[in-house]
Design a protein around this motif. Structure first.
Motif, PDB file in Angstrom:
ATOM      1  N   PRO A   1       0.912  -1.340  -0.037  1.00 43.89           N
ATOM      2  CA  PRO A   1       0.120  -0.065  -0.165  1.00 43.89           C
ATOM      3  C   PRO A   1       0.921   1.251  -0.017  1.00 43.89           C
ATOM      4  N   ASP A   2       2.009   1.237   0.308  1.00 43.12           N
ATOM      5  CA  ASP A   2       2.974   2.395   0.471  1.00 43.12           C
ATOM      6  C   ASP A   2       3.849   2.551  -0.731  1.00 43.12           C
ATOM      7  N   ASP A   3       4.166   1.585  -1.439  1.00 48.01           N
ATOM      8  CA  ASP A   3       4.981   1.672  -2.741  1.00 48.01           C
ATOM      9  C   ASP A   3       4.828   2.618  -3.700  1.00 48.01           C
ATOM     10  N   ALA A   4       5.832   3.400  -4.160  1.00 50.12           N
ATOM     11  CA  ALA A   4       5.380   4.328  -5.003  1.00 50.12           C
ATOM     12  C   ALA A   4       6.860   4.506  -5.499  1.00 50.12           C
ATOM     13  N   TRP A   5       6.881   5.550  -6.809  1.00 56.78           N
ATOM     14  CA  TRP A   5       8.078   5.807  -7.609  1.00 56.78           C
ATOM     15  C   TRP A   5       8.366   7.086  -7.596  1.00 56.78           C
ATOM     16  N   CYS A   6       9.593   7.657  -7.560  1.00 54.60           N
ATOM     17  CA  CYS A   6       9.809   9.005  -7.518  1.00 54.60           C
ATOM     18  C   CYS A   6       9.989   9.516  -8.770  1.00 54.60           C
ATOM     19  N   GLU A   7       9.483  10.526  -9.144  1.00 53.77           N
ATOM     20  CA  GLU A   7       9.402  11.312 -10.466  1.00 53.77           C
ATOM     21  C   GLU A   7       9.956  12.635 -10.430  1.00 53.77           C
ATOM     22  N   ASP A   8      10.329  13.008  -9.089  1.00 51.13           N
ATOM     23  CA  ASP A   8      10.988  14.378  -9.053  1.00 51.13           C
ATOM     24  C   ASP A   8      12.424  14.361  -9.224  1.00 51.13           C
ATOM     25  N   PRO A   9      12.767  15.132 -10.406  1.00 51.84           N
ATOM     26  CA  PRO A   9      14.327  15.081 -10.557  1.00 51.84           C
ATOM     27  C   PRO A   9      14.995  15.779  -9.683  1.00 51.84           C
ATOM     28  N   GLY A  10      14.537  16.420  -8.543  1.00 52.87           N
ATOM     29  CA  GLY A  10      15.344  17.259  -7.645  1.00 52.87           C
ATOM     30  C   GLY A  10      15.349  16.321  -6.309  1.00 52.87           C
ATOM     31  N   ASP A  11      14.702  15.078  -6.289  1.00 56.69           N
ATOM     32  CA  ASP A  11      14.850  14.293  -5.201  1.00 56.69           C
ATOM     33  C   ASP A  11      15.910  13.430  -5.506  1.00 56.69           C
ATOM     34  N   ARG A  12      16.724  12.964  -4.241  1.00 58.97           N
ATOM     35  CA  ARG A  12      17.898  11.824  -4.186  1.00 58.97           C
ATOM     36  C   ARG A  12      17.240  10.474  -4.892  1.00 58.97           C
ATOM     37  N   ARG A  13      16.014  10.390  -4.516  1.00 61.35           N
ATOM     38  CA  ARG A  13      15.486   9.017  -4.846  1.00 61.35           C
ATOM     39  C   ARG A  13      14.812   8.923  -6.445  1.00 61.35           C
ATOM     40  N   TYR A  14      15.116   9.902  -7.058  1.00 58.31           N
ATOM     41  CA  TYR A  14      14.800  10.212  -8.282  1.00 58.31           C
ATOM     42  C   TYR A  14      14.716   8.918  -9.299  1.00 58.31           C
ATOM     43  N   ASN A  15      13.604   8.257 -10.032  1.00 58.17           N
ATOM     44  CA  ASN A  15      13.607   7.080 -10.766  1.00 58.17           C
ATOM     45  C   ASN A  15      14.054   6.011  -9.814  1.00 58.17           C
ATOM     46  N   HIS A  16      13.395   5.954  -8.550  1.00 56.63           N
ATOM     47  CA  HIS A  16      13.591   4.611  -7.699  1.00 56.63           C
ATOM     48  C   HIS A  16      12.211   4.541  -6.982  1.00 56.63           C
ATOM     49  N   ALA A  17      11.952   3.070  -6.659  1.00 53.72           N
ATOM     50  CA  ALA A  17      10.863   2.773  -5.818  1.00 53.72           C
ATOM     51  C   ALA A  17      11.206   3.304  -4.177  1.00 53.72           C
ATOM     52  N   PHE A  18      10.133   3.648  -3.686  1.00 53.39           N
ATOM     53  CA  PHE A  18      10.459   4.068  -2.208  1.00 53.39           C
ATOM     54  C   PHE A  18       8.976   4.027  -1.358  1.00 53.39           C
ATOM     55  N   ARG A  19       9.061   3.896  -0.253  1.00 50.64           N
ATOM     56  CA  ARG A  19       7.766   3.965   0.582  1.00 50.64           C
ATOM     57  C   ARG A  19       7.194   5.180   0.693  1.00 50.64           C
ATOM     58  N   ARG A  20       6.125   5.505   0.439  1.00 49.01           N
ATOM     59  CA  ARG A  20       5.481   6.848   0.310  1.00 49.01           C
ATOM     60  C   ARG A  20       4.302   7.244   1.566  1.00 49.01           C
ATOM     61  N   SER A  21       4.767   8.005   2.242  1.00 50.36           N
ATOM     62  CA  SER A  21       3.894   8.527   3.146  1.00 50.36           C
ATOM     63  C   SER A  21       2.345   9.147   2.600  1.00 50.36           C
ATOM     64  N   ALA A  22       1.257   9.175   3.264  1.00 52.54           N
ATOM     65  CA  ALA A  22      -0.132   9.781   2.784  1.00 52.54           C
ATOM     66  C   ALA A  22       0.294  11.110   2.317  1.00 52.54           C
ATOM     67  N   ASN A  23       1.097  11.893   2.674  1.00 54.45           N
ATOM     68  CA  ASN A  23       1.148  13.265   1.976  1.00 54.45           C
ATOM     69  C   ASN A  23       2.240  13.603   1.170  1.00 54.45           C
ATOM     70  N   GLU A  24       2.970  12.240   0.739  1.00 54.00           N
ATOM     71  CA  GLU A  24       4.132  12.656  -0.023  1.00 54.00           C
ATOM     72  C   GLU A  24       3.873  12.240  -1.588  1.00 54.00           C
ATOM     73  N   PRO A  25       4.538  13.221  -2.389  1.00 51.82           N
ATOM     74  CA  PRO A  25       4.405  13.162  -3.800  1.00 51.82           C
ATOM     75  C   PRO A  25       5.161  11.834  -4.322  1.00 51.82           C
ATOM     76  N   GLY A  26       4.695  11.365  -5.615  1.00 49.02           N
ATOM     77  CA  GLY A  26       5.213  10.343  -6.047  1.00 49.02           C
ATOM     78  C   GLY A  26       4.142   9.569  -6.933  1.00 49.02           C
ATOM     79  N   ASP A  27       4.448   8.631  -7.821  1.00 51.14           N
ATOM     80  CA  ASP A  27       3.563   7.809  -8.563  1.00 51.14           C
ATOM     81  C   ASP A  27       3.148   6.620  -7.816  1.00 51.14           C
TER      82      ASP A  27
END
Length: 179
Positions: A83-109
């Motif tokens: 339920p918390d899996d997401a993908w980072c699409e923000d070029p300014g984020d160190r996690r860019y183009n990686h999977a990450f665990r997303r909190s409810a208010n955090e951006p990401g696909d």
């Protein structure tokens, strides 16, 4: 018995319909219909441009909704979508183009979607080595919308076609995308 996989599959745009195409696979070159990005196939991919990147890629892993589908048969590594899996699409984020665990208010696909498009996802190695901010992220093979409506830059197939493809590809299979 030794299991072999396809050396390559080829994805091409459909003449006159840049947002749709064909995936050719196997010795008999079976043609499967696909949806492409809203901007068609692009040689120079940029984040958010709606293009499916041209090039040669390898599948990395399969993500799937275990609550909706049985474990797929494949030689690729598998990962359940939580339920918390997401993908980072923000070029300014160190996690860019990686999977990450997303909190409810955090951006990401978010990978766990209600519409079923990500019930089964093949992660591709687009923009991974090296990973360059702004050159595109989250390029997947996933389930197509009705009537093969355009994607944001991915390749989309019918669910049954993805499941069949998974049986014959491995991490050594090249996915060649060209217009």
């Amino acid at each position: 018995m030794r299991r072999t996989s396809l050396r390559f599959v080829r994805v091409v745009a459909r003449p006159g319909r840049r947002t749709q195409g064909w995936l050719f696979a196997g010795r008999k070159m079976v043609a499967l219909p696909v949806a492409l990005g809203r901007a068609g196939i692009k040689v120079t991919k940029r984040e958010g441009d709606g293009g499916t990147p041209a090039g040669r890629f390898h599948p990395i892993r399969v993500w799937w909704r275990a609550d909706r589908l049985p474990r797929p048969v494949t030689a690729l590594p598998l990962r359940r979508i939580g339920p918390d899996d997401a993908w980072c699409e923000d070029p300014g984020d160190r996690r860019y183009n990686h999977a990450f665990r997303r909190s409810a208010n955090e951006p990401g696909d978010r990978l766990r979607r209600a519409d079923g498009l990500y019930d089964i996802v093949i992660e591709l190695d687009h923009n991974t080595r090296p990973r360059i901010a702004g050159l595109g992220s989250a390029v997947f093979v996933h389930v197509a919308r009705p009537a093969f409506a355009p994607t944001a830059g991915c390749i989309a197939l019918r669910r049954r076609d993805i499941l069949a493809l998974l049986r014959v590809i491995s991490s050594k299979t090249r996915i060649i995308i060209h217009s």
